[in-house]
Design a protein around this motif. Structure first.
Motif, PDB file in Angstrom:
ATOM      1  N   ILE A 103       0.843  -1.204   0.000  1.00  0.00           N
ATOM      2  CA  ILE A 103       0.000   0.000   0.000  1.00  0.00           C
ATOM      3  C   ILE A 103       0.875   1.250   0.000  1.00  0.00           C
ATOM      4  O   ILE A 103       0.627   2.217  -0.745  1.00  0.00           O
ATOM      5  CB  ILE A 103      -0.944  -0.006   1.215  1.00  0.00           C
ATOM      6  CG1 ILE A 103      -1.968  -1.143   1.089  1.00  0.00           C
ATOM      7  CG2 ILE A 103      -1.661   1.339   1.357  1.00  0.00           C
ATOM      8  CD1 ILE A 103      -2.857  -1.321   2.311  1.00  0.00           C
ATOM      9  N   ALA A 104       1.942   1.237   0.811  1.00  0.00           N
ATOM     10  CA  ALA A 104       2.857   2.382   0.877  1.00  0.00           C
ATOM     11  C   ALA A 104       3.600   2.566  -0.443  1.00  0.00           C
ATOM     12  O   ALA A 104       3.812   3.702  -0.900  1.00  0.00           O
ATOM     13  CB  ALA A 104       3.839   2.200   2.023  1.00  0.00           C
ATOM     14  N   ILE A 105       3.993   1.458  -1.068  1.00  0.00           N
ATOM     15  CA  ILE A 105       4.692   1.544  -2.357  1.00  0.00           C
ATOM     16  C   ILE A 105       3.776   2.178  -3.410  1.00  0.00           C
ATOM     17  O   ILE A 105       4.200   3.012  -4.213  1.00  0.00           O
ATOM     18  CB  ILE A 105       5.173   0.142  -2.822  1.00  0.00           C
ATOM     19  CG1 ILE A 105       6.280  -0.350  -1.874  1.00  0.00           C
ATOM     20  CG2 ILE A 105       5.674   0.188  -4.262  1.00  0.00           C
ATOM     21  CD1 ILE A 105       6.701  -1.783  -2.139  1.00  0.00           C
ATOM     22  N   GLY A 106       2.505   1.767  -3.433  1.00  0.00           N
ATOM     23  CA  GLY A 106       1.552   2.348  -4.375  1.00  0.00           C
ATOM     24  C   GLY A 106       1.395   3.846  -4.159  1.00  0.00           C
ATOM     25  O   GLY A 106       1.349   4.632  -5.127  1.00  0.00           O
ATOM     26  N   SER A 107       1.341   4.266  -2.901  1.00  0.00           N
ATOM     27  CA  SER A 107       1.210   5.691  -2.593  1.00  0.00           C
ATOM     28  C   SER A 107       2.440   6.462  -3.053  1.00  0.00           C
ATOM     29  O   SER A 107       2.336   7.547  -3.642  1.00  0.00           O
ATOM     30  CB  SER A 107       0.997   5.886  -1.090  1.00  0.00           C
ATOM     31  OG  SER A 107      -0.189   5.256  -0.656  1.00  0.00           O
ATOM     32  N   ALA A 108       3.626   5.903  -2.790  1.00  0.00           N
ATOM     33  CA  ALA A 108       4.874   6.564  -3.192  1.00  0.00           C
ATOM     34  C   ALA A 108       4.971   6.661  -4.712  1.00  0.00           C
ATOM     35  O   ALA A 108       5.421   7.677  -5.265  1.00  0.00           O
ATOM     36  CB  ALA A 108       6.068   5.804  -2.632  1.00  0.00           C
ATOM     37  N   THR A 109       4.542   5.606  -5.405  1.00  0.00           N
ATOM     38  CA  THR A 109       4.561   5.629  -6.877  1.00  0.00           C
ATOM     39  C   THR A 109       3.654   6.714  -7.424  1.00  0.00           C
ATOM     40  O   THR A 109       4.011   7.435  -8.366  1.00  0.00           O
ATOM     41  CB  THR A 109       4.126   4.254  -7.426  1.00  0.00           C
ATOM     42  OG1 THR A 109       4.970   3.230  -6.877  1.00  0.00           O
ATOM     43  CG2 THR A 109       4.225   4.226  -8.940  1.00  0.00           C
ATOM     44  N   LEU A 110       2.476   6.819  -6.836  1.00  0.00           N
ATOM     45  CA  LEU A 110       1.549   7.861  -7.272  1.00  0.00           C
ATOM     46  C   LEU A 110       2.154   9.251  -7.089  1.00  0.00           C
ATOM     47  O   LEU A 110       2.103  10.097  -7.993  1.00  0.00           O
ATOM     48  CB  LEU A 110       0.237   7.763  -6.493  1.00  0.00           C
ATOM     49  CG  LEU A 110      -0.805   8.843  -6.814  1.00  0.00           C
ATOM     50  CD1 LEU A 110      -1.325   8.677  -8.230  1.00  0.00           C
ATOM     51  CD2 LEU A 110      -1.955   8.798  -5.816  1.00  0.00           C
ATOM     52  N   LEU A 111       2.757   9.502  -5.924  1.00  0.00           N
ATOM     53  CA  LEU A 111       3.365  10.809  -5.668  1.00  0.00           C
ATOM     54  C   LEU A 111       4.483  11.105  -6.662  1.00  0.00           C
ATOM     55  O   LEU A 111       4.633  12.242  -7.132  1.00  0.00           O
ATOM     56  CB  LEU A 111       3.913  10.856  -4.241  1.00  0.00           C
ATOM     57  CG  LEU A 111       2.882  10.937  -3.113  1.00  0.00           C
ATOM     58  CD1 LEU A 111       3.573  10.888  -1.762  1.00  0.00           C
ATOM     59  CD2 LEU A 111       2.053  12.217  -3.232  1.00  0.00           C
ATOM     60  N   LEU A 136       4.851   9.933  -9.778  1.00  0.00           N
ATOM     61  CA  LEU A 136       4.300  10.222 -11.099  1.00  0.00           C
ATOM     62  C   LEU A 136       3.671  11.614 -11.163  1.00  0.00           C
ATOM     63  O   LEU A 136       3.807  12.319 -12.175  1.00  0.00           O
ATOM     64  CB  LEU A 136       3.264   9.164 -11.473  1.00  0.00           C
ATOM     65  CG  LEU A 136       3.815   7.751 -11.747  1.00  0.00           C
ATOM     66  CD1 LEU A 136       2.677   6.776 -12.009  1.00  0.00           C
ATOM     67  CD2 LEU A 136       4.782   7.771 -12.922  1.00  0.00           C
ATOM     68  N   ILE A 137       3.008  12.000 -10.092  1.00  0.00           N
ATOM     69  CA  ILE A 137       2.415  13.351 -10.053  1.00  0.00           C
ATOM     70  C   ILE A 137       3.509  14.404 -10.116  1.00  0.00           C
ATOM     71  O   ILE A 137       3.395  15.418 -10.815  1.00  0.00           O
ATOM     72  CB  ILE A 137       1.553  13.531  -8.782  1.00  0.00           C
ATOM     73  CG1 ILE A 137       0.316  12.632  -8.844  1.00  0.00           C
ATOM     74  CG2 ILE A 137       1.127  14.992  -8.630  1.00  0.00           C
ATOM     75  CD1 ILE A 137      -0.524  12.648  -7.577  1.00  0.00           C
ATOM     76  N   ALA A 138       4.624  14.162  -9.397  1.00  0.00           N
ATOM     77  CA  ALA A 138       5.734  15.115  -9.391  1.00  0.00           C
ATOM     78  C   ALA A 138       6.389  15.229 -10.758  1.00  0.00           C
ATOM     79  O   ALA A 138       6.940  16.288 -11.113  1.00  0.00           O
ATOM     80  CB  ALA A 138       6.768  14.696  -8.347  1.00  0.00           C
ATOM     81  N   LEU A 139       6.342  14.157 -11.553  1.00  0.00           N
ATOM     82  CA  LEU A 139       6.982  14.158 -12.869  1.00  0.00           C
ATOM     83  C   LEU A 139       6.134  14.828 -13.946  1.00  0.00           C
ATOM     84  O   LEU A 139       6.622  15.083 -15.053  1.00  0.00           O
ATOM     85  CB  LEU A 139       7.297  12.721 -13.294  1.00  0.00           C
ATOM     86  CG  LEU A 139       8.388  12.012 -12.481  1.00  0.00           C
ATOM     87  CD1 LEU A 139       8.534  10.564 -12.938  1.00  0.00           C
ATOM     88  CD2 LEU A 139       9.729  12.741 -12.597  1.00  0.00           C
ATOM     89  N   ILE A 140       4.876  15.111 -13.669  1.00  0.00           N
ATOM     90  CA  ILE A 140       4.010  15.768 -14.655  1.00  0.00           C
ATOM     91  C   ILE A 140       4.482  17.206 -14.843  1.00  0.00           C
ATOM     92  O   ILE A 140       4.643  17.942 -13.861  1.00  0.00           O
ATOM     93  CB  ILE A 140       2.541  15.755 -14.189  1.00  0.00           C
ATOM     94  CG1 ILE A 140       2.023  14.326 -14.050  1.00  0.00           C
ATOM     95  CG2 ILE A 140       1.658  16.530 -15.174  1.00  0.00           C
ATOM     96  CD1 ILE A 140       0.642  14.249 -13.439  1.00  0.00           C
ATOM     97  N   PRO A 141       4.734  17.625 -16.088  1.00  0.00           N
ATOM     98  CA  PRO A 141       5.110  19.033 -16.323  1.00  0.00           C
ATOM     99  C   PRO A 141       4.052  19.980 -15.761  1.00  0.00           C
ATOM    100  O   PRO A 141       2.853  19.767 -15.924  1.00  0.00           O
ATOM    101  CB  PRO A 141       5.186  19.127 -17.860  1.00  0.00           C
ATOM    102  CG  PRO A 141       5.448  17.723 -18.312  1.00  0.00           C
ATOM    103  CD  PRO A 141       4.717  16.840 -17.348  1.00  0.00           C
ATOM    104  N   LYS A 142       4.522  21.043 -15.096  1.00  0.00           N
ATOM    105  CA  LYS A 142       3.607  21.944 -14.389  1.00  0.00           C
ATOM    106  C   LYS A 142       2.620  22.642 -15.314  1.00  0.00           C
ATOM    107  O   LYS A 142       1.526  23.024 -14.887  1.00  0.00           O
ATOM    108  CB  LYS A 142       4.404  22.989 -13.602  1.00  0.00           C
ATOM    109  CG  LYS A 142       5.240  22.411 -12.483  1.00  0.00           C
ATOM    110  CD  LYS A 142       4.369  21.730 -11.450  1.00  0.00           C
ATOM    111  CE  LYS A 142       5.199  21.186 -10.285  1.00  0.00           C
ATOM    112  NZ  LYS A 142       4.357  20.446  -9.319  1.00  0.00           N
TER     113      LYS A 142
END
Length: 587
Positions: free
Chosen positions: A291-299, A301-307
């Protein structure tokens, strides 16, 4: 809006008593139906209509608990600090009671053989907290937006209505002022003119003129000066309809479609809850790492999205679904071997499907929230512009009444003072002198014959000053080129300068018995217009600074001074006008 601010808004909205109404029930019912099907019907394999009875009983219990709480302790509880936490706990408590009742009835109806009461209590509490979080995250911004837009649109309609009526109100007020001043002064002026048929009426005419100035002209001027007008706020004609909602917008910023804090809380809680319901508390606890790994992955990917990445509605749905699926992917892949049948597979797939649906719903709320904030800002901006326009109308109404004060105190009083001076010049008056006095009285009547303009031609106005005092006082003036340029484009500056000059010349003759007045106008820097009026009359008395003219100077100027230069034997008035305030029309 930053994620922290959104999170704070969500926390604040959790503590609102307005949450506990019918919309929350209608929002929650589809989830209750889904969970009843997945975790009651499928997991037990009992396709019985009795589940409808348990579902209905659980829903009725929730309604009764909320109604009872709203009538007793809930409003008090949600008015205390920490109301957001209390709202979350109450939602969990209500749904936990529902879950326990459904379990007890399922046992009585023999729909289930054994109940894990702890799991039921914890699962019901967690799902209730999740429901209220999702409801507040999605619906709270809409409720707040509609409320704000209703208010702003109502203000806008009132201002538009008020603006449309302002010109009519201004014209009506000017007519009212015209009638008031004419009824007050014209009969007395005509009476005095009739008395001047013989020289024997000279002293009586002087007394009447002085009484007219003291008893009527000056009090009327003061009344007009103090009686500023303002427009009353018009009532909106009708209630503004609610702004319609759409699903996302045509194009939106992808990075702003995520609410990571709420996603992680709800996503993690949902995954743990599903694992607990399917495989027990021990297995759920053992899967905290996936569950923690899934949360970290989501964060990540969100950080990698161009602003500044902007996507269309369709492509945005694809991006959102793919990114949101990562939150449940590690847990799904880690426990895939535990799935033994179709029913379990359908329920277990919710660890991926539910975060996607939840994330899209939250993303829709986030994007629409941003769009609405822009719409609200635009409405507020439009209202500010309308308020400025309304303010200008109010200034014009103030100036209309103030202009009447200037006419009475300046033009009329100056003409009457000139008449008094001519009548006082000698014991016996020749016909030409009487004719000049009658001309003075006619000028006073002409000043009261029509509504004063809110603009003047300064050269024409100065020539009128010269004509008024012709034979009594010589008036000369000199304006610098910089001052002249300013006057050509600033109507309020022209009006102010005209009134200051008329007041200064009138005072020089009335109080100083001057026969020579010199006027100079200059612009110092970019901020000040300086009017200097000097005369060869007597030194001014100190008490003159408390009169109507002094009050006018206080209001029209940034500062002013009245001094006597003994070396030159001249009285000098210097008045400074702040150009910025003049150009804005704020005198």
């Amino acid at each position: 809006m930053s994620g922290a601010k959104r999170g704070f808004k969500t926390y604040y909205r959790l503590g609102l008593i307005e949450n506990w109404d019918w919309p929350l029930l209608w929002f929650s019912l589809p989830f209750y139906v889904l969970f009843t099907f997945l975790y009651d019907v499928l997991i037990t394999g009992q396709w019985s209509l009795l589940w409808i009875v348990t579902f209905t009983a659980g829903t009725v219990l929730e309604i009764l608990l909320v109604v009872a709480a709203k009538k007793t302790f809930l409003p008090w509880l949600l008015s205390k600090p920490g109301a957001g936490i209390y709202g979350l706990l109450f939602a969990g408590f209500v749904n936990s009671c529902r879950n326990l009742l459904v379990a007890a009835m399922a046992l009585d109806f023999q729909l289930e053989e054994k109940i894990d009461w702890v799991q039921r209590a914890i699962g019901g509490f967690a799902s209730g907290a999740v429901f209220i979080l999702i409801f507040v995250s999605i619906a709270g911004s809409r409720i707040q937006h509609d409320s704000t837009m209703q208010k702003q649109k109502s203000i806008q309609r009132a201002l538009v209505s008020q603006r449309a009526e302002s010109a009519t109100i201004l014209a009506a007020e000017n007519q009212k002022l015209l009638a008031q001043t004419q009824q007050t002064l014209l009969p007395r002026i005509d009476q005095i003119a009739n008395m001047l048929t013989t020289n024997r009426a000279r002293l009586e005419s002087i007394q009447e003129l002085r009484a007219l100035v003291a008893d009527q002209v000056r009090p009327l001027s003061e009344q007009l000066r103090r009686g500023g007008l303002s427009l009353s706020q018009a009532q909106p004609p009708a209630e503004v309809t609610t702004v319609k909602t759409q699903f996302f917008i045509d194009r939106f910023n992808l990075s702003k479609a995520f609410r990571p804090v709420i996603l992680l809380i709800l996503g993690g809680a949902t995954q743990f809850l599903i694992m607990q319901m399917l495989f027990g508390t021990a297995v759920a606890q053992a899967n905290l790492l996936p569950i923690a790994i899934g949360s970290a992955t989501l964060l990540l990917l969100i950080a990698l999205i161009p602003k500044h990445k902007v996507v269309t509605r369709k492509s945005g749905m694809v991006y959102l679904s793919l990114i949101l699926s990562t939150i449940g992917a590690p847990l799904f892949l880690t426990n895939l071997q535990r799935v033994q049948d179709l029913a379990t597979a359908l329920m277990f797939s919710m660890v991926i499907i539910f975060p996607i649906l939840m994330g899209i719903a939250l993303g829709n709320s986030a994007i629409l929230d941003l769009a609405r904030e822009q719409a609200e800002a635009q409405v507020v901006s439009d209202n500010s512009r309308l308020e400025r326009e309304t303010s200008l109308f109010e200034q014009r109404m103030w100036l209309a009444k103030r202009n009447w004060s200037f006419v009475v105190h300046g033009t009329v009083q100056a003409a009457l003072t000139a008449a008094i001076s001519r009548l006082s010049a000698s014991e016996e008056l020749e016909q030409y002198q009487i004719d000049l006095v009658l001309q003075d009285l006619q000028r006073a009547k002409d000043g009261l014959s029509k509504t004063p303009e809110l603009d003047i031609d300064l050269n024409t106005a100065l020539q009128a000053v010269v004509s008024t005092w012709k034979g009594i006082c010589t008036v000369d003036w000199h304006f610098t080129e910089r001052a002249t340029r300013l006057l050509t484009r600033d109507v309020n500056a022209r009006m102010c300068v005209n009134e200051i000059i008329k007041e200064a010349v009138s005072n020089a003759v009335r109080h100083g018995e001057a026969n020579q007045v010199n006027i100079e106008l200059d612009r110092t820097g970019d901020e000040l217009l300086v009017v200097t009026v000097s005369n060869n009359g007597r030194a001014p008395r100190q008490e003159l600074r408390n009169g109507v003219g002094s009050q006018m100077l206080d209001e029209l100027t940034l500062s002013w001074s009245l001094t006597y230069n003994r070396a030159q034997a001249k009285t000098i008035l210097e008045a400074k006008l702040a150009l910025e305030s003049i150009s804005r029309g704020t005198l």
